[in-house]
Design an enzyme around this catalytic site. Structure first.
Site, PDB file in Angstrom:
ATOM      1  N   SER A   9       0.843  -1.216   0.000  1.00  0.00           N
ATOM      2  CA  SER A   9       0.000   0.000   0.000  1.00  0.00           C
ATOM      3  C   SER A   9       0.872   1.258   0.000  1.00  0.00           C
ATOM      4  O   SER A   9       0.615   2.210  -0.746  1.00  0.00           O
ATOM      5  CB  SER A   9      -0.875   0.037   1.260  1.00  0.00           C
ATOM      6  OG  SER A   9      -1.849  -0.957   1.201  1.00  0.00           O
ATOM      7  N   GLY A  80      -5.962  -3.608  -7.837  1.00  0.00           N
ATOM      8  CA  GLY A  80      -7.141  -2.815  -7.465  1.00  0.00           C
ATOM      9  C   GLY A  80      -6.747  -1.472  -6.880  1.00  0.00           C
ATOM     10  O   GLY A  80      -7.406  -0.454  -7.121  1.00  0.00           O
ATOM     11  N   ASP A 303      -7.066  -8.156   4.600  1.00  0.00           N
ATOM     12  CA  ASP A 303      -6.232  -8.974   3.709  1.00  0.00           C
ATOM     13  C   ASP A 303      -5.680 -10.232   4.388  1.00  0.00           C
ATOM     14  O   ASP A 303      -5.098 -11.090   3.708  1.00  0.00           O
ATOM     15  CB  ASP A 303      -5.046  -8.147   3.184  1.00  0.00           C
ATOM     16  CG  ASP A 303      -5.509  -7.062   2.214  1.00  0.00           C
ATOM     17  OD1 ASP A 303      -6.617  -7.182   1.662  1.00  0.00           O
ATOM     18  OD2 ASP A 303      -4.757  -6.083   2.022  1.00  0.00           O
ATOM     19  N   LYS A 330     -12.406  -9.218  -3.243  1.00  0.00           N
ATOM     20  CA  LYS A 330     -10.964  -8.935  -3.328  1.00  0.00           C
ATOM     21  C   LYS A 330     -10.421  -9.533  -4.638  1.00  0.00           C
ATOM     22  O   LYS A 330     -11.186  -9.763  -5.565  1.00  0.00           O
ATOM     23  CB  LYS A 330     -10.266  -9.499  -2.090  1.00  0.00           C
ATOM     24  CG  LYS A 330     -10.650  -8.750  -0.814  1.00  0.00           C
ATOM     25  CD  LYS A 330     -10.124  -7.336  -0.863  1.00  0.00           C
ATOM     26  CE  LYS A 330     -10.620  -6.507   0.286  1.00  0.00           C
ATOM     27  NZ  LYS A 330     -10.249  -5.110   0.164  1.00  0.00           N
ATOM     28  N   ARG A 334     -12.610 -14.377  -1.755  1.00  0.00           N
ATOM     29  CA  ARG A 334     -11.713 -15.044  -0.788  1.00  0.00           C
ATOM     30  C   ARG A 334     -12.467 -15.914   0.206  1.00  0.00           C
ATOM     31  O   ARG A 334     -11.950 -16.941   0.638  1.00  0.00           O
ATOM     32  CB  ARG A 334     -10.870 -14.014  -0.034  1.00  0.00           C
ATOM     33  CG  ARG A 334      -9.743 -13.505  -0.882  1.00  0.00           C
ATOM     34  CD  ARG A 334      -8.751 -12.653  -0.099  1.00  0.00           C
ATOM     35  NE  ARG A 334      -7.671 -12.292  -0.996  1.00  0.00           N
ATOM     36  CZ  ARG A 334      -6.986 -11.161  -0.922  1.00  0.00           C
ATOM     37  NH1 ARG A 334      -7.268 -10.274   0.012  1.00  0.00           N
ATOM     38  NH2 ARG A 334      -6.008 -10.926  -1.776  1.00  0.00           N
TER      39      ARG A 334
HETATM   40  C1  S3P Z   1      -5.641  -1.203   0.065  1.00  0.00           C
HETATM   41  C2  S3P Z   1      -6.860  -1.193   0.688  1.00  0.00           C
HETATM   42  C3  S3P Z   1      -7.657  -2.402   0.955  1.00  0.00           C
HETATM   43  C4  S3P Z   1      -6.806  -3.664   0.836  1.00  0.00           C
HETATM   44  C5  S3P Z   1      -5.919  -3.655  -0.383  1.00  0.00           C
HETATM   45  C6  S3P Z   1      -4.988  -2.460  -0.352  1.00  0.00           C
HETATM   46  C7  S3P Z   1      -4.937   0.085  -0.143  1.00  0.00           C
HETATM   47  O1  S3P Z   1      -8.713  -2.471   0.019  1.00  0.00           O
HETATM   48  O2  S3P Z   1      -7.645  -4.806   0.811  1.00  0.00           O
HETATM   49  O3  S3P Z   1      -5.144  -4.852  -0.438  1.00  0.00           O
HETATM   50  O4  S3P Z   1      -3.723   0.078  -0.445  1.00  0.00           O
HETATM   51  O5  S3P Z   1      -5.591   1.130  -0.014  1.00  0.00           O
HETATM   52  P1  S3P Z   1     -10.121  -1.707   0.259  1.00  0.00           P
HETATM   53  O6  S3P Z   1      -9.849  -0.282   0.281  1.00  0.00           O
HETATM   54  O7  S3P Z   1     -10.966  -2.108  -0.916  1.00  0.00           O
HETATM   55  O8  S3P Z   1     -10.639  -2.264   1.547  1.00  0.00           O
END
Ligand code: S3P
Length: 420
Positions: A9, A80, A303, A330, A334
């Site tokens: 992140s 994502g 996660d 996800k 999952r």
């Molecule tokens: C993330 C936020 C989370 C997490 C993803 C990384 C991020 O997703 O599951 O692996 O870097 O902001 P969500 O914002 O959809 O919960």
């Protein structure tokens, strides 16, 4: 001692924010996994000068409105985070962009990020709510928004749009989501204020203030560490130390949950770097007990449920993990894959209303030796850990691990794992 890679992140944000800052930023310990490299390529394709060497990258930012139209569609692979953050950022750069991704990303919901941005007057066209997305950059107006879905990606997409929008954008969160974007924006001098009251968090960002440049040391990833932590806990006579791990309180649910299960985990050398909490972690084999985790844990460790479910399969009593709705959207569904794969490994488990129930036993008899991952890196790594106890297990499409942890196999095997 395993080398845990940089936090995923924070690595994405360490490319995005310096690229629109006003100067030269050095980033150390960036995670060079497929997901993050897609973000890096995206900014290069939008004219940002980024120099890379083995240890660090140097990003030459030229300001909030300095990005240029990419000559081709921006392909984001499986990521994502890249898709949602870039959708926010690009809707007020003055050009047209098209974002695309792989099969899994193209099935993930993007309306959740498009719709708040459209409220800001963004011109975003999804394909039936998913990628490909076309964005026609233009002027936005600020919004005052209550985040209905607890998601750091949505929050961060809105904040990145607000950065180049005149006026004050206000975001109210009723549930905790990771706060790396707020922390980094503050460090880069954005006009951002965060207030917490009565279980609510209010973020106010006043747009169009240029960011100053800053160097970043990316801490190591707690989510990637979790596979080593659980391996050490469930295998006899194990003892592992992990260094320089990000211990952000909006993300450390896995440590809290495992401690609740009786895990022998010690955090030490706790310190701060650019306002991110960092620590070292020592883990010893433990007799785990089951636990009942409420939905508030899902906000702190979404996660980590695949690997927590593996840990719970070797506890001496049942576990219930509640409120796992977001797990379904996800990199894969999952919840479905945890159940299917644990059941194929012989574990008695089921789900009801997005709650996961696990009844562990002493001996497992594998029913079907093929772990289905649907190209989800965390499912693949969690079942590598399962394999250390009941294996060998065959894991389908394990190359997805490269999206977050390219050296997983060698680090895991160095510690006594046997991935081949
Ligand atoms: C993330 C936020 C989370 C997490 C993803 C990384 C991020 O997703 O599951 O692996 O870097 O902001 P969500 O914002 O959809 O919960």
């Amino acid at each position: 001692m395993p080398t845990i890679p940089g936090d995923k992140s924070i690595s994405h944000r360490s490319i995005i924010i310096p690229s629109i800052s006003n100067g030269v930023c050095e980033v150390n310990n960036l995670l060079k996994s497929e997901d993050v490299l897609h973000t890096l390529e995206a900014f290069k394709s939008m004219g940002v000068n980024i120099l890379e060497n083995k240890k660090k990258i140097i990003i030459y930012g030229k300001g909030l409105s300095s990005l240029q139209k990419s000559k081709k569609e921006i392909y984001l692979g499986n990521s994502g985070t890249s898709a949602r953050l870039l959708t926010g950022l690009l809707c007020n750069q003055k050009f047209k962009s098209v974002l695309t991704g792989d099969k899994s990303l193209s099935n993930r919901p993007m309306e959740r990020i498009a719709s708040p941005l459209i409220e800001m007057d963004a011109k975003i066209y999804t394909t039936n709510g998913s990628l490909p997305i076309s964005i026609e950059g233009g002027n936005l107006k600020p919004i005052d928004i209550d985040l209905k879905i607890p998601s750091a990606q949505i929050k961060s997409g809105i904040l990145l749009a607000a950065l180049n929008t005149k006026g004050e954008t206000k975001i109210t969160e009723h549930k905790i989501t990771r706060d790396h974007t707020e922390i980094m924006l503050e460090a880069f001098g954005a006009d951002i204020r965060v207030d917490k009251k009565n279980n609510k968090k209010i973020i106010k960002l006043f747009g169009q203030k240029e960011l100053f440049p800053k160097n970043i040391d990316v801490p190591n990833d707690l989510s990637s560490s979790a596979f080593f932590i659980v391996s050490a806990l469930i295998n006899k006579n194990s003892h592992v130390t992990l260094k320089n791990i990000n211990n952000n309180p909006t993300r450390n649910g896995i440590i809290l949950a495992l401690k609740k299960m009786g895990a022998r985990i010690k955090l030490f050398n706790e310190r701060k770097n650019n306002n991110e909490n960092i620590c070292d972690i020592e883990v010893k084999s433990s007799n785990l007990r089951g636990c009942d985790l409420g939905p508030e844990f899902a906000d702190l460790m979404i996660d980590e449920y695949p690997i927590l479910a593996v840990a719970a399969s070797f506890a001496n009593s049942p576990s219930v993990f509640r409120g796992l709705k977001e797990l379904r959207i996800k990199e894969s569904d999952r919840l479905k894959l945890i159940l299917l794969n644990l059941q194929n490994c012989g574990v008695d488990c089921n789900s009801e209303n997005d709650n996961l129930f696990i009844n562990p036993s002493q001996n497992y008899k594998i029913k079907k030796n093929l772990i289905r991952t649907d190209f989800d890196h965390r499912i693949a790594m969690a079942f590598c850990v399962m394999g250390t106890k009941i294996g060998p297990l065959k894991i389908e499409d394990a190359e997805s691990i490269n999206t977050s942890f390219p050296n997983f196999k060698s680090e895991f095997n160095n510690l006594g794992g046997n991935i081949f």
